[in-house]
Design a protein around this motif. Structure first.
Motif, PDB file in Angstrom:
ATOM      1  N   LEU A   8      -1.971  -8.316   5.755  1.00 45.98           N
ATOM      2  CA  LEU A   8      -2.294  -9.364   4.797  1.00 45.98           C
ATOM      3  C   LEU A   8      -2.779  -8.771   3.486  1.00 45.98           C
ATOM      4  N   ASP A   9      -2.560  -9.539   2.437  1.00 41.07           N
ATOM      5  CA  ASP A   9      -3.284  -9.347   1.191  1.00 41.07           C
ATOM      6  C   ASP A   9      -4.286 -10.489   1.115  1.00 41.07           C
ATOM      7  N   ILE A  53       1.764   1.831   5.245  1.00 42.60           N
ATOM      8  CA  ILE A  53       1.980   0.406   4.974  1.00 42.60           C
ATOM      9  C   ILE A  53       0.843  -0.148   4.124  1.00 42.60           C
ATOM     10  N   ALA A  54      -0.389   0.181   4.504  1.00 36.10           N
ATOM     11  CA  ALA A  54      -1.549  -0.326   3.774  1.00 36.10           C
ATOM     12  C   ALA A  54      -1.582   0.190   2.342  1.00 36.10           C
ATOM     13  N   MET A  73      -8.690  -4.813   9.448  1.00 39.50           N
ATOM     14  CA  MET A  73      -9.249  -3.687   8.691  1.00 39.50           C
ATOM     15  C   MET A  73      -8.192  -3.058   7.790  1.00 39.50           C
ATOM     16  N   TYR A  74      -6.977  -2.888   8.299  1.00 43.47           N
ATOM     17  CA  TYR A  74      -5.903  -2.351   7.470  1.00 43.47           C
ATOM     18  C   TYR A  74      -5.552  -3.330   6.348  1.00 43.47           C
ATOM     19  N   SER A  75      -5.640  -4.620   6.638  1.00 48.23           N
ATOM     20  CA  SER A  75      -5.348  -5.622   5.616  1.00 48.23           C
ATOM     21  C   SER A  75      -6.356  -5.552   4.475  1.00 48.23           C
ATOM     22  N   PHE A  76      -7.617  -5.260   4.815  1.00 47.76           N
ATOM     23  CA  PHE A  76      -8.609  -5.083   3.757  1.00 47.76           C
ATOM     24  C   PHE A  76      -8.246  -3.892   2.880  1.00 47.76           C
ATOM     25  N   LEU A  77      -7.701  -2.840   3.475  1.00 42.12           N
ATOM     26  CA  LEU A  77      -7.246  -1.685   2.699  1.00 42.12           C
ATOM     27  C   LEU A  77      -6.094  -2.081   1.781  1.00 42.12           C
ATOM     28  N   VAL A  78      -5.193  -2.933   2.286  1.00 49.76           N
ATOM     29  CA  VAL A  78      -4.111  -3.448   1.447  1.00 49.76           C
ATOM     30  C   VAL A  78      -4.695  -4.177   0.242  1.00 49.76           C
ATOM     31  N   TYR A  79      -5.662  -5.054   0.508  1.00 48.52           N
ATOM     32  CA  TYR A  79      -6.275  -5.843  -0.562  1.00 48.52           C
ATOM     33  C   TYR A  79      -6.972  -4.951  -1.590  1.00 48.52           C
ATOM     34  N   PHE A  80      -7.709  -3.953  -1.111  1.00 50.01           N
ATOM     35  CA  PHE A  80      -8.423  -3.055  -2.014  1.00 50.01           C
ATOM     36  C   PHE A  80      -7.439  -2.285  -2.896  1.00 50.01           C
TER      37      PHE A  80
END
Length: 313
Positions: free
Chosen positions: A42-43, A114-115, A179-186
């Protein structure tokens, strides 16, 4: 507001707007189809909500992206203007149509790649569309509107909203995906900032020194920068409150690459010089380097930049 009443067709279909919008949409499409959607990453914002709801209800992501953005586009139409709302709608529709007809296979299954690259590409896409004067995700419009009605800053509102999305991802998928999605967002957020502000984001550097004449000469003659001088007083220190001196407060606009060199040179003149640094969004006029920005950018890019205060001894 005047900008709400008519559509600026010349701006809407300008070469600058079309190129940035198209490149932004293509970048976002590659991020979503090639990295994020196949792996349920996710973003934040409407994109994240759409991915979550797709998983729960099995409704196509492209439909959800349009449906969930419509209320925010209406809010943008009311608060910002028709040109902005139409440009944002065109960008979102372009993204959904391309995703419907163009299939991009998953690039990798490595979660870190991916992230990082998914976040970079989605952030690049969002940033380019914002530079064109639109948005791909309406959540920042909501944050801009809500800020005026609450005690919270825009950044706090967006962060809270996205935190709820990532908590939802932990329940719908798993904690690791959240947790990986938070990395995507950051990664996406940082990339968007760099695309909009540029790598040479402008900064206001203010210097208070007992050697103000030498400092002024240094900045103007050695570094070739224009300065603004305020008349002030220095002193008022603990234990010596009654000791004060008239001084010139020197302010100049620099890029992040110039700050360190100017500070070092100033400290060589006056080791006790006092500095404070403030990031600024835009510089126009004067003899400084100008940054070209669309007038709608300050409305849709609501990620507030906090002042960074630094002081010498």
């Amino acid at each position: 507001m005047q900008q709400n009443k008519t559509i600026n067709w010349k701006s809407l279909f300008s070469f600058h707007s079309i190129v940035y919008s198209l490149l932004g949409v293509l970048s976002a499409m590659v991020a979503l189809e090639g990295f994020m959607l196949p792996n349920h990453f996710l973003d934040g914002g409407v994109t994240g909500i759409s991915i979550l709801v797709e998983e729960i209800l099995q409704v196509p992501f492209t439909y959800l992206l349009v449906i969930f953005n419509l209320p925010f586009l209406y809010l943008g139409y009311k608060k910002i203007g028709k040109t902005f709302a139409l440009r944002a709608l065109i960008s979102i529709l372009m993204l959904t149509v391309l995703m419907h007809f163009v299939e991009i296979p998953a690039v990798t299954e490595d979660k870190v790649l991916i992230a990082v690259f998914g976040g970079f590409l989605i952030g690049l896409g969002i940033g380019l569309v914002i530079k064109a004067g639109g948005v791909l995700d309406g959540i920042e419009i909501m944050a801009l509107h809500t800020t005026k009605r609450s005690a919270f800053s825009t950044a706090e509102i967006i962060l809270t909203f996205n935190a709820l999305i990532f908590i939802g991802a932990a329940f719908v998928f798993d904690i690791e995906t959240a947790m990986y999605s938070f990395l995507v967002y950051f990664t996406a957020a940082k990339t968007t900032d760099y695309v909009i502000d540029g790598f040479e984001a402008f900064t206001a550097l203010t210097i208070i020194s007992s050697e103000c004449e030498k400092v002024k000469s240094l900045i103007v003659n050695d570094f070739g920068k224009a300065i603004t001088v305020y008349k002030g007083e220095r002193g008022y220190l603990p234990g010596t409150y009654n000791v004060k001196h008239d001084c010139d407060i020197v302010m100049t606009i620099v890029t992040r690459l110039e700050i360190h060199r100017i500070k070092e040179a100033t400290i060589n003149i006056d080791p006790k010089a006092f500095f404070f640094v403030q990031r600024i969004k835009e510089v126009k006029g004067g003899i400084g380097k100008q940054t070209a920005k669309d007038p709608f950018e300050d409305h849709v890019h609501a990620n507030l930049q906090e002042s960074n205060v630094q002081s010498g001894e």
